[in-house]
Enzyme design. Structure first.
Site, PDB file in Angstrom:
ATOM      1  N   ASP A 234      22.990   4.801  10.198  1.00 57.46           N
ATOM      2  CA  ASP A 234      21.737   5.500  10.457  1.00 57.46           C
ATOM      3  C   ASP A 234      21.286   5.081  11.849  1.00 57.46           C
ATOM      4  OD1 ASP A 234      19.459   7.010  10.372  1.00 57.46           O
ATOM      5  OD2 ASP A 234      18.764   6.252   8.439  1.00 57.46           O
ATOM      6  N   TRP A 235      20.391   5.865  12.401  1.00 54.39           N
ATOM      7  CA  TRP A 235      20.045   5.691  13.808  1.00 54.39           C
ATOM      8  C   TRP A 235      19.310   4.361  14.042  1.00 54.39           C
ATOM      9  CZ3 TRP A 235      23.120   9.231  12.980  1.00 54.39           C
ATOM     10  CH2 TRP A 235      23.552  10.130  13.942  1.00 54.39           C
TER      11      TRP A 235
END
Ligand code: BGC
Length: 761
Positions: A234-235
């Site tokens: 995930d970012w």
């Protein structure tokens, strides 16, 4: 790069250590790294999940900057309510087409995290509180997306069930709960749709960041489930990048600006990271790039009008009719109807954060109703921050309420209520699950004067209704209906289309009834999933809580009758495969009303006499069928070995407990008129015996039982049919190691050693 996937090993061997490391993180927010020297291009990924969010210039991961126009479909809370995998496949195809048309290679979605608490700020992006429903729908969606030559990203793996402290919170989940509740939707999609990528979650799981969780990312995902795609972070989810590479995290997003690439290189040089792990990650990045090339070479186009029409069709199927005392459908010309509530004019149609789409069009319910009945009058009814600038929005709630009451007097008032955007978003959780006070006050004031009151709700996760629902003649839950949700609402209200959605999440009477709330959202960076298996209807049923509306519930404009249940069980043997059908169930569903409508027969399974903790019932099958008046159809469900299994922590595997299985079929989790109990024959699993196994466990064991009985000699009579119950109970629960000292004369320490040696041998 012209490389076919078969050339990739060669390509990897030609890469320098630095180039391999560079491939393991993005070049910016949305692109992978190119290696020009070898002709390896960058590819682009973009959010997801219910529409494409491709940012052109300014970039962020929270949907702040604007993106290219794309169709905004209803978010997953609504998609979950369709119970319709065929429709999901069509939505997926449309999403895939738009993704491809925009030169994007991977759409970042869908999310299949469970709705553990109704308060999770991101529940609007998740399908359900039930892993089967979420898994089946997401499988169809991913297949649809990927049928267009672009990839999906199944997220957020795993146990990402809250927004509070999401970047570091440690989700402490026991093994069985993970296996039965939080992992199965991922497992189903991975096995059934082979997503190109899986996105790891921000949080920790049992003490380890998901981004460096070898057990999750490699042992479970790849070794057990056979995942062959790429794992992306995930970012910003990466904590220790080197540990991540070793654990199976292939691609870090967004770019770490070279920082982590350098760490990877240093770790390989220092012998702290096996270069084979880096090669595996680089291989998967190149495989993804190679897969993406065909679509990039031939970008599709898409028909925005057709996709808007699909979004409208989907929205008609996401809506759930919660109550109807005959107020709906409205007259086809909407005669005598007034529309109240700013959300009719300024729709709340999607959630905030990274999933925020820039819609190609936006239809409000008010406009759609006025297209059919131009005279329909409107009053905004309450102040709504996102509607600032609209006529009337400069006044107070009290003033707007008074105006609405005047308009509603003696008429049918259709009230658009719901949650303002600020109430639910990625990044934080809700604090309560109630409608805003101004909305409830408006309802009560209008109720006092109107002939009929119809409430239309717009919210991304369940709101409590117990307090105010008696004041409404009908309630239609729209969820976040996407760009055509307003038009869909008009069609449903006027009976042009019949409501067919069913709740994919329970509506409790009070938030406090939900067992997970005892441990939500945790403290000091950690949250204990103390309720275990008991989320959603599993928990509400287990504690016997009344609900406002149960999981699986939804009204239509017709009614259905259920009959003719038949159940047929085979024996489970050691040869029975996980996916082999063991129990066949059929039931007849008949449309008993005078309108065509959609039934969603649901099959639940319970284990009334189980020795293991169980929810009273669990969804194990469902189907969506349209029936004309009087039409009747037999639906068939097959329960596989896996469907009948629980995760046994003694053997760390799926086990069918032999014994009574309760089969229940009906309209929803609390209305199951067809019931049967079937005896399932299955091999008994015996755990290895040891000195702390109890007398009872020894006696049940096929080898240890006779041996212990013999050793006990006359003492065995104390456990026989004439035994004194209290003493027998004491004895069976006694670990055998205690026998010599606590029950003198039963077995000697030497006899015990002999027994242990025999069962070990
Ligand atoms: C979200 C992801 C999203 C990513 C990229 C993160 O904040 O959790 O779901 O795909 O940003 O925007």
């Amino acid at each position: 790069m012209t490389a076919a996937p078969t050339d990739i090993p060669r390509l990897v061997s030609e890469l320098t250590l630095e180039e391999k490391a560079s491939l393991c993180s993005g070049s910016d927010f949305w692109h992978t790294q190119a290696v020009e020297r070898l002709g390896i291009p960058a590819i682009m990924v973009a959010d997801g999940p219910h529409g494409l969010r491709k940012q052109a210039e300014e970039m962020d991961h929270l949907g702040v900057a604007r993106s290219v126009p794309a169709t905004c479909f209803p978010s997953a809370a609504g998609l979950g309510s369709t119970w319709d995998p065929d429709l999901m496949a069509r939505v997926g195809e449309a999403l895939g087409r738009e993704t491809r048309a925009n030169g994007v290679s991977v759409l970042l979605g869908p999310g299949v995290n469970m709705k553990r608490s109704p308060l999770c700020g991101r529940n609007f992006e998740y399908f359900s509180e039930d892993p089967l429903l979420a898994g089946v729908l997401a499988t169809a969606l991913v297949r649809g997306i990927q049928s267009q030559g672009v990839g999906a990203s199944l997220k957020h793996f795993a146990a990402n069930n809250q927004e509070t402290d999401r970047l570091r919170v440690d989700a402490q989940v026991d093994e069985r709960t993970l296996r039965e509740i939080y992992l199965p939707a991922f497992e189903r999609v991975v096995k059934g749709a082979k997503p190109w990528t899986v996105m790891c979650a921000y949080n920790k799981v049992n003490g380890t960041h998901a981004s460096e969780h070898h057990w999750l990312l490699t042992e479970v995902l790849r070794d057990e489930w056979g995942f062959e795609g790429l794992v992306v972070s995930d970012w910003g989810a990466v904590d220790d990048r080197v540990a991540g590479v070793a654990a199976g995290l292939d691609l870090e997003m967004p770019s770490s600006h070279g920082l982590n690439d350098a760490r990877i290189v240093a770790a390989v040089r220092a012998g702290e990271l096996d270069e084979a792990d880096l090669d595996a990650a680089a291989t998967r990045v190149l495989t993804l790039v190679a897969r993406a090339l065909a679509a990039q070479a031939e970008p599709a186009t898409f028909d925005a009008a057709a996709h808007h029409a699909l979004a409208r069709e989907v929205a008609t199927r996401t809506a759930v009719l919660l109550k109807n005392d005959g107020a709906l459908p409205l007259p086809t010309d909407a005669a005598g109807t007034v529309v109240i509530g700013e959300m009719a004019r300024t729709p709340r149609y999607q959630g905030a954060g990274s999933s925020q789409v820039n819609p190609t069009r936006l239809e409000s319910a008010l406009d759609a109703l006025r297209e059919r009945a131009p005279e329909v009058e409107f009053a905004p009814g309450y102040v709504l921050a996102e509607a600032a600038g609209q006529p009337g929005q400069d006044r107070t709630d009290e003033e707007l309420r008074a105006e609405a009451v005047d308009l509603a007097r003696g008429r049918t008032a259709v009230l658009f209520l719901g949650l303002p955007a600020i109430d639910e978003s990625e990044g934080y959780d809700r604090e309560h699950m109630d409608l805003p006070a101004s909305h409830v006050a408006l309802l009560r004031a209008v109720r006092a004067v109107a002939a009929k009151v119809v409430v239309v709700l717009s919210n991304g996760s369940a709101v409590t209704v117990a307090d105010w629902e008696p004041d409404a003649d009908a309630v239609l839950e729209l969820w976040l209906g996407g760009q055509a949700g307003g038009a869909a609402a008009a069609q449903l209200l006027l009976g042009e289309v019949d409501p067919s959605g069913r709740l994919a999440e329970s509506i409790p009477v009070r938030l406090a009834d939900v067992p997970a709330q005892l441990n939500f959202p945790g403290e000091r960076g950690s949250v204990r999933y103390g309720e275990g298996l008991f989320i959603g209807y599993r928990g509400l049923d287990a504690v016997g809580a009344e609900v406002s509306h149960p999981f699986g519930y939804g009204l239509t404009y017709t009614t259905f009758a259920y009959a003719d249940l038949s159940v047929d069980a085979a024996e489970v043997t050691d040869e029975t495969g996980d996916d082999d059908v063991v129990v066949r169930v059929t039931a007849r569903v008949t449309n008993a009303g005078d309108r065509t409508g959609v039934a969603v027969p649901q099959l639940y399974v319970g284990r009334p006499d189980s020795a293991f903790a169980r929810a009273p019932r669990e969804l194990r099958g469902f189907e969506r069928i349209e029936l004309t008046p009087g039409e009747s159809r037999v639906v068939e469900f097959g329960l596989t070995r896996r469907d009948l299994s629980h995760w046994d922590v003694g053997v760390h595997g799926w086990v069918v407990e032999p014994g009574a299985v309760e089969i229940a079929v009906g309209e929803n989790s609390r209305d199951l008129p067809l019931r049967a109990v079937v005896d399932v024959v299955a091999p008994v699993v015996h755990l290895p015996l040891h000195d702390h196994s109890t007398v009872g466990e020894w006696l049940e064991h096929p080898v240890g039982g006779p041996l212990l009985r013999e050793a006990l000699g006359g003492f065995a009579a104390l456990l026989g049919p004439d035994a004194e119950p209290a003493f027998a109970a004491f004895l069976v629960s006694l670990p055998v190691v205690k026998l010599p000292a606590m029950v003198p004369g039963s077995v000697s320490p030497e006899q015990l050693d002999g027994l242990l040696a025999e069962v070990a041998g």
